[in-house]
Design a protein around this motif. Sequence first.
Motif, PDB file in Angstrom:
ATOM      1  N   LYS A  96       0.854  -1.183   0.000  1.00 51.27           N
ATOM      2  CA  LYS A  96       0.000   0.000   0.000  1.00 51.27           C
ATOM      3  C   LYS A  96       0.889   1.232   0.000  1.00 51.27           C
ATOM      4  O   LYS A  96       2.030   1.107   0.488  1.00 51.27           O
ATOM      5  CB  LYS A  96      -0.974   0.028   1.177  1.00 51.27           C
ATOM      6  CG  LYS A  96      -0.408  -0.178   2.570  1.00 51.27           C
ATOM      7  CD  LYS A  96       0.702   0.636   3.101  1.00 51.27           C
ATOM      8  CE  LYS A  96       0.530   2.129   3.156  1.00 51.27           C
ATOM      9  NZ  LYS A  96       1.793   2.805   3.638  1.00 51.27           N
ATOM     10  N   ARG A 155       0.799   7.655  17.432  1.00 50.15           N
ATOM     11  CA  ARG A 155       2.098   7.004  17.222  1.00 50.15           C
ATOM     12  C   ARG A 155       3.220   8.026  17.108  1.00 50.15           C
ATOM     13  O   ARG A 155       2.985   9.231  17.006  1.00 50.15           O
ATOM     14  CB  ARG A 155       2.071   6.126  15.962  1.00 50.15           C
ATOM     15  CG  ARG A 155       1.809   6.881  14.678  1.00 50.15           C
ATOM     16  CD  ARG A 155       2.227   6.078  13.451  1.00 50.15           C
ATOM     17  NE  ARG A 155       3.670   6.073  13.314  1.00 50.15           N
ATOM     18  CZ  ARG A 155       4.342   5.386  12.399  1.00 50.15           C
ATOM     19  NH1 ARG A 155       3.688   4.612  11.568  1.00 50.15           N
ATOM     20  NH2 ARG A 155       5.651   5.459  12.325  1.00 50.15           N
ATOM     21  N   TYR A 158       6.628   9.283  11.459  1.00 52.04           N
ATOM     22  CA  TYR A 158       7.033   8.362  10.392  1.00 52.04           C
ATOM     23  C   TYR A 158       8.553   8.357  10.253  1.00 52.04           C
ATOM     24  O   TYR A 158       9.223   9.368  10.493  1.00 52.04           O
ATOM     25  CB  TYR A 158       6.469   8.839   9.042  1.00 52.04           C
ATOM     26  CG  TYR A 158       4.975   8.719   8.846  1.00 52.04           C
ATOM     27  CD1 TYR A 158       4.235   7.671   9.390  1.00 52.04           C
ATOM     28  CD2 TYR A 158       4.298   9.648   8.063  1.00 52.04           C
ATOM     29  CE1 TYR A 158       2.864   7.566   9.176  1.00 52.04           C
ATOM     30  CE2 TYR A 158       2.927   9.551   7.830  1.00 52.04           C
ATOM     31  CZ  TYR A 158       2.219   8.508   8.399  1.00 52.04           C
ATOM     32  OH  TYR A 158       0.873   8.402   8.179  1.00 52.04           O
ATOM     33  N   ARG A 159       9.065   7.217   9.747  1.00 48.92           N
ATOM     34  CA  ARG A 159      10.486   7.151   9.366  1.00 48.92           C
ATOM     35  C   ARG A 159      10.690   7.984   8.106  1.00 48.92           C
ATOM     36  O   ARG A 159       9.760   8.134   7.302  1.00 48.92           O
ATOM     37  CB  ARG A 159      10.880   5.712   9.049  1.00 48.92           C
ATOM     38  CG  ARG A 159      10.665   4.748  10.183  1.00 48.92           C
ATOM     39  CD  ARG A 159      10.733   3.299   9.697  1.00 48.92           C
ATOM     40  NE  ARG A 159      10.314   2.408  10.769  1.00 48.92           N
ATOM     41  CZ  ARG A 159       9.035   2.138  11.071  1.00 48.92           C
ATOM     42  NH1 ARG A 159       8.046   2.646  10.348  1.00 48.92           N
ATOM     43  NH2 ARG A 159       8.728   1.364  12.076  1.00 48.92           N
ATOM     44  N   ARG A 166       9.747   9.648   2.209  1.00 45.61           N
ATOM     45  CA  ARG A 166       8.479   9.744   2.940  1.00 45.61           C
ATOM     46  C   ARG A 166       8.172  11.190   3.369  1.00 45.61           C
ATOM     47  O   ARG A 166       7.034  11.504   3.714  1.00 45.61           O
ATOM     48  CB  ARG A 166       8.533   8.821   4.149  1.00 45.61           C
ATOM     49  CG  ARG A 166       7.188   8.319   4.562  1.00 45.61           C
ATOM     50  CD  ARG A 166       7.252   7.348   5.724  1.00 45.61           C
ATOM     51  NE  ARG A 166       6.960   5.982   5.351  1.00 45.61           N
ATOM     52  CZ  ARG A 166       7.853   5.010   5.308  1.00 45.61           C
ATOM     53  NH1 ARG A 166       9.114   5.233   5.630  1.00 45.61           N
ATOM     54  NH2 ARG A 166       7.501   3.789   4.959  1.00 45.61           N
ATOM     55  N   GLU A 178      -0.113   7.100   3.729  1.00 49.85           N
ATOM     56  CA  GLU A 178       0.891   6.320   4.453  1.00 49.85           C
ATOM     57  C   GLU A 178       0.238   5.394   5.480  1.00 49.85           C
ATOM     58  O   GLU A 178       0.270   4.193   5.326  1.00 49.85           O
ATOM     59  CB  GLU A 178       1.911   7.266   5.120  1.00 49.85           C
ATOM     60  CG  GLU A 178       3.152   7.448   4.279  1.00 49.85           C
ATOM     61  CD  GLU A 178       3.781   6.104   3.936  1.00 49.85           C
ATOM     62  OE1 GLU A 178       4.383   5.469   4.814  1.00 49.85           O
ATOM     63  OE2 GLU A 178       3.666   5.676   2.784  1.00 49.85           O
ATOM     64  N   GLU A 179      -0.346   5.937   6.521  1.00 53.22           N
ATOM     65  CA  GLU A 179      -0.905   5.044   7.551  1.00 53.22           C
ATOM     66  C   GLU A 179      -2.428   5.103   7.659  1.00 53.22           C
ATOM     67  O   GLU A 179      -3.063   4.049   7.775  1.00 53.22           O
ATOM     68  CB  GLU A 179      -0.257   5.324   8.909  1.00 53.22           C
ATOM     69  CG  GLU A 179      -0.669   4.350   9.980  1.00 53.22           C
ATOM     70  CD  GLU A 179       0.443   3.465  10.480  1.00 53.22           C
ATOM     71  OE1 GLU A 179       1.569   3.951  10.641  1.00 53.22           O
ATOM     72  OE2 GLU A 179       0.181   2.276  10.729  1.00 53.22           O
ATOM     73  N   HIS A 182      -4.690   2.423   5.960  1.00 54.62           N
ATOM     74  CA  HIS A 182      -5.079   1.133   6.563  1.00 54.62           C
ATOM     75  C   HIS A 182      -6.433   1.266   7.266  1.00 54.62           C
ATOM     76  O   HIS A 182      -7.223   0.329   7.298  1.00 54.62           O
ATOM     77  CB  HIS A 182      -4.053   0.704   7.614  1.00 54.62           C
ATOM     78  CG  HIS A 182      -2.716   0.303   7.082  1.00 54.62           C
ATOM     79  ND1 HIS A 182      -2.528  -0.766   6.252  1.00 54.62           N
ATOM     80  CD2 HIS A 182      -1.475   0.836   7.287  1.00 54.62           C
ATOM     81  CE1 HIS A 182      -1.234  -0.900   5.973  1.00 54.62           C
ATOM     82  NE2 HIS A 182      -0.573   0.059   6.574  1.00 54.62           N
ATOM     83  N   ASP A 263       5.408   0.137  15.696  1.00 54.52           N
ATOM     84  CA  ASP A 263       4.458  -0.615  14.859  1.00 54.52           C
ATOM     85  C   ASP A 263       4.882  -2.071  14.642  1.00 54.52           C
ATOM     86  O   ASP A 263       4.055  -2.955  14.592  1.00 54.52           O
ATOM     87  CB  ASP A 263       4.245   0.088  13.514  1.00 54.52           C
ATOM     88  CG  ASP A 263       5.530   0.604  12.875  1.00 54.52           C
ATOM     89  OD1 ASP A 263       6.637   0.266  13.353  1.00 54.52           O
ATOM     90  OD2 ASP A 263       5.435   1.359  11.888  1.00 54.52           O
ATOM     91  N   GLU A 291       1.888  -6.055  12.766  1.00 56.31           N
ATOM     92  CA  GLU A 291       2.080  -6.084  11.306  1.00 56.31           C
ATOM     93  C   GLU A 291       3.146  -7.075  10.847  1.00 56.31           C
ATOM     94  O   GLU A 291       3.058  -7.621   9.759  1.00 56.31           O
ATOM     95  CB  GLU A 291       2.319  -4.680  10.751  1.00 56.31           C
ATOM     96  CG  GLU A 291       3.563  -3.985  11.220  1.00 56.31           C
ATOM     97  CD  GLU A 291       3.672  -2.569  10.616  1.00 56.31           C
ATOM     98  OE1 GLU A 291       2.656  -1.922  10.355  1.00 56.31           O
ATOM     99  OE2 GLU A 291       4.816  -2.129  10.429  1.00 56.31           O
TER     100      GLU A 291
HETATM  101  O1  LIG Z   1       1.756   0.582   8.541  1.00 55.91           O
HETATM  102  C1  LIG Z   1       2.712   1.317   8.347  1.00 55.91           C
HETATM  103  C2  LIG Z   1       3.673   1.630   9.420  1.00 55.91           C
HETATM  104  O2  LIG Z   1       4.246   2.905   9.301  1.00 55.91           O
HETATM  105  C3  LIG Z   1       4.782   3.226   8.057  1.00 55.91           C
HETATM  106  C4  LIG Z   1       5.390   4.609   8.111  1.00 55.91           C
HETATM  107  O3  LIG Z   1       6.420   4.710   9.052  1.00 55.91           O
HETATM  108  C5  LIG Z   1       3.707   3.146   6.987  1.00 55.91           C
HETATM  109  O4  LIG Z   1       4.299   3.271   5.710  1.00 55.91           O
HETATM  110  C6  LIG Z   1       2.993   1.847   7.015  1.00 55.91           C
HETATM  111  O5  LIG Z   1       1.896   1.782   6.189  1.00 55.91           O
END
Ligand SMILES: O=C1CO[C@H](CO)[C@@H](O)[C@@H]1O
Length: 349
Positions: A96, A155, A158-159, A166, A178-179, A182, A263, A291
Amino acid sequence: MAVTKFGLIGFGAWGKCHAEAIRNTADVDLVAIAANSEASCQAARDAFPEASVVADYRELLKRDDIDVVDVVLPSHLHHRVAADVLNAGKHLLLEKPMCLNLAECDDLLQLAAKHKRLLAVGHELRLSSLWSRVKQLIDEGFIGTPQYVLVELSRNPYRQGSDGWRYDIDRVGNWILEEPIHFFDFARWYLQSVGDPQTVFASANSRQPNHPELQDNFSAIVKFDGGAQAVVTQTLSMFEHHQTVKVAGTKGSLWAGWSGAMDRTRHPHFFLKASDGQSVKEIPIEKMTGEVFELEDQIAMLAAAVRDGKPLTTTGVDGRWSVAMCLAAAESVQSGLPVVIDNGNQPND
Ligand SMILES: O=C1CO[C@H](CO)[C@@H](O)[C@@H]1O
Ligand SMILES: NC(=O)C1=CN([C@@H]2O[C@H](COP(=O)(O)OP(=O)(O)OC[C@H]3O[C@@H](n4cnc5c(N)ncnc54)[C@H](OP(=O)(O)O)[C@@H]3O)[C@@H](O)[C@H]2O)C=CC1
């Protein structure tokens, strides 16, 4: 049992987890890895000596001993590489977001149909013992007709991703893809019995005044056919990784939570509580969830689909719906108005 042979394109933070998951899955072989820089190629050679490592993914696609190609690349490369995979006649597992726009999603759907290949999108959370138990209880009618879904994530940031992709809006598309993508997928999945998503109204803000496009705090309300609604909300300004799902129906309600240091921890805490409107009970979740665990189930699911024709958990149609919801949400953030979600005239399967 016949062995299903995988090729992997992308050996970054998540690609390495895919490689591990392929290695850990019975009756599946990791035949080849396409990485990019010399450092990534060397890391792949060191960690997976059983696979041949190439620096150009087109070499991997020429091999006739690969059944499924797993694409785990920065999101702006998804469409181009996925199209090459399908044109090479391979089944595809694509991370995704399926693509950064709907025209690209539609192109992949058409290519998969033309070449009669499987197209699965990496919404692996649907395979979770926790999140799928929520779905099962809804489907069994435990809460009556579902009317309200809340998916919330708090959370850490992001990285960056390789070469900072990103945090570059042209390569990531937007942070909803990105997240929160989901969670839009969850909302549609949990409310599948009541109808399709229709409109979304969203708002977001950024911690960085010089980067208003990188939105750390995001909230959206999605309206569905039949009057049901979902709230998807996320902050990237929290510590660790804490996710909540609440679903309320005409007769009862569900509350699930998952927490971990990050995560992809292998040591999370999680729970599910259910009420029939009279009493509350704790539903035991025996199988570990997170995950990294779901990734292994996703590889097994792909192999079973190739080998035995078993159904995919998330198809290209699901992937397109999720992108459509995110793009409509991004447009709503921009305009401040509710936006109609493009359904692509696809059935809600
Ligand atoms: O579930 C996820 C965990 O975090 C990531 C970003 O750092 C996302 O890319 C990803 O979809
Ligand atoms: N479903 C889920 O839960 C998750 C999904 N994702 C998704 O997975 C994808 C990858 O994310 P992530 O692993 O975190 O990103 P990374 O930046 O960590 O990794 C991307 C990798 O792609 C490599 N790459 C770039 N171009 C090519 C190319 N032409 N051929 C081969 N390799 C290439 C980079 O190599 P190099 O560094 O050598 O340039 C890098 O190793 C994203 O789409 C993300 O949204 C991510 C995390 C979880």
